[in-house]
Design a protein around this motif. Structure first.
Motif, short mmCIF file in Angstrom:
data_model
loop_
_atom_site.label_atom_id
_atom_site.label_comp_id
_atom_site.label_asym_id
_atom_site.label_seq_id
_atom_site.Cartn_x
_atom_site.Cartn_y
_atom_site.Cartn_z
N PRO A 44 0.86 -1.03 0.00
CA PRO A 44 -0.04 -0.10 0.02
C PRO A 44 0.90 1.31 0.03
O PRO A 44 2.09 1.31 0.28
N ALA A 45 0.44 2.47 -0.47
CA ALA A 45 0.91 3.45 -0.77
C ALA A 45 1.52 4.24 0.75
O ALA A 45 0.54 3.97 1.66
N GLN A 46 2.69 4.69 0.94
CA GLN A 46 3.15 5.03 2.14
C GLN A 46 2.71 6.54 2.64
O GLN A 46 2.99 6.78 3.58
N ARG A 47 2.35 7.24 1.47
CA ARG A 47 2.17 8.63 1.83
C ARG A 47 1.40 9.21 0.69
O ARG A 47 1.09 8.52 -0.28
N PRO A 48 0.59 10.11 0.82
CA PRO A 48 -0.10 10.83 0.11
C PRO A 48 0.50 11.06 -1.23
O PRO A 48 1.72 11.71 -1.26
N GLY A 49 -0.02 10.84 -2.36
CA GLY A 49 0.59 11.25 -3.46
C GLY A 49 1.60 10.30 -4.21
O GLY A 49 2.52 10.58 -5.04
N SER A 50 1.82 9.20 -3.70
CA SER A 50 2.65 8.24 -3.97
C SER A 50 2.20 7.65 -5.42
O SER A 50 1.28 7.76 -5.87
N VAL A 51 3.26 7.57 -6.37
CA VAL A 51 3.27 7.31 -7.86
C VAL A 51 3.47 5.79 -7.91
O VAL A 51 4.56 5.37 -7.71
N LEU A 52 2.69 5.14 -8.81
CA LEU A 52 2.87 4.01 -9.44
C LEU A 52 2.71 4.43 -11.08
O LEU A 52 2.00 4.83 -11.74
N VAL A 53 4.05 3.95 -11.57
CA VAL A 53 4.20 4.36 -12.97
C VAL A 53 4.20 2.87 -13.71
O VAL A 53 4.91 1.93 -13.43
N ASP A 109 7.33 5.67 -7.06
CA ASP A 109 7.25 4.84 -5.70
C ASP A 109 7.32 3.37 -6.22
O ASP A 109 7.96 2.45 -5.69
N VAL A 110 6.45 3.27 -7.24
CA VAL A 110 6.41 1.77 -7.85
C VAL A 110 6.63 1.82 -9.17
O VAL A 110 6.07 2.79 -9.87
N VAL A 111 7.39 0.85 -9.96
CA VAL A 111 7.09 0.84 -11.46
C VAL A 111 6.64 -0.51 -11.90
O VAL A 111 7.31 -1.64 -11.27
N VAL A 112 5.72 -0.67 -12.56
CA VAL A 112 5.24 -1.91 -13.11
C VAL A 112 5.59 -2.07 -14.70
O VAL A 112 5.28 -1.16 -15.20
N ALA A 113 6.27 -3.19 -15.10
CA ALA A 113 6.62 -3.32 -16.31
C ALA A 113 6.07 -4.66 -16.72
O ALA A 113 6.72 -5.80 -16.78
N GLY A 114 4.82 -4.86 -17.00
CA GLY A 114 4.24 -6.36 -17.17
C GLY A 114 4.09 -6.64 -18.67
O GLY A 114 3.65 -5.74 -19.34
N GLU A 115 4.47 -7.70 -19.15
CA GLU A 115 4.40 -8.13 -20.46
C GLU A 115 4.81 -7.12 -21.66
O GLU A 115 4.22 -6.87 -22.48
#
Length: 235
Positions: A44-53, A109-115
């Protein structure tokens, strides 16, 4: 006249199927299953405005998971038709290549590179972009297809002919991923990365085919020789 067949790995295939992104029984059904699997490895995001790219976000199938976990969901893709679908589901859509992402260093904060690694000429360059985008301590989640005989057989010869599998011709096996090369590159880029094999739950798949289940869980397996996921952090 029938449409001209597209070459393997042609991104235009996603435009052909753009109306199926959010159909859980359509041509992208397995991508729904993978999106849910990725979300299981995102804290889960640890702070307001956390970004998942979300690199190569397509129609934005990570959107409900990113929202539930508290992230601002930024999706990057070259397909403008798919990005319009993603934007309609709350994704901040950015047109761009995964080989040169138009976002700032350390923004995620997170990067997803799926498929996506098995759809590019230089998978290590994509991994380098993941490392660049992540802040120190940021989380990386990937999944890809292994450059092995069994990987090519299961993914192309078998899966592309099954209901819920990838559309026929969507993959070029010549681009499948060398796992040892990927892990070595991750270490050089300051990423602690571990690989885990994945497969669909057979029980769920039978129930899904019979219309008794909306999706299929992805299960971890020891072998990474076909479909695999990678979970890690930036040092």
């Amino acid at each position: 006249m029938p449409p001209t067949p597209r070459r393997p790995n042609d991104p235009g295939q996603y435009d052909d199927l753009v109306d199926q992104w959010w159909e859980t029984a359509g041509g992208f059904a397995a991508l729904h299953w993978l999106a849910a699997s990725r979300a299981e490895h995102i804290p889960p995001a640890q702070r307001p405005g956390s970004v998942l790219v979300d690199l190569a976000c397509g129609g934005g199938l990570m959107a409900p998971h990113a929202a539930r976990l508290g992230y601002r969901h930024v999706g990057v893709d070259v397909g403008e038709a798919s990005l319009r679908v993603a934007a309609a589901h709350g994704v901040l859509a950015v047109v761009g290549s995964v080989l040169a992402v138009p976002l700032a260093d350390g923004c995620a904060d997170v990067v997803v590179a799926g498929e996506i690694l098995e759809h590019v000429e230089d998978d290590v360059a994509v991994l380098a972009e993941c490392a660049r985008l992540l802040r120190p301590g940021g989380v990386l989640v990937i999944d890809a297809l292994a450059a092995t005989r069994i990987g090519r057989f299961l993914t192309v010869t078998i899966a592309e002919r099954l209901p819920g599998g990838p559309p026929p011709g969507i993959h070029d096996p010549a681009l499948f991923v060398d796992r040892a090369r990927l892990l070595a590159a991750a270490d050089r880029l300051g990423l602690d990365l571990r690989l885990v094999g994945l497969r669909p739950s057979l029980r769920d798949a039978v129930r899904w085919l019979a219309g008794r289940r909306p999706g299929v869980r992805m299960k971890p397996v020891r072998s990474t020789a076909a479909l695999f996921a990678g979970y890690g952090r930036k040092r």
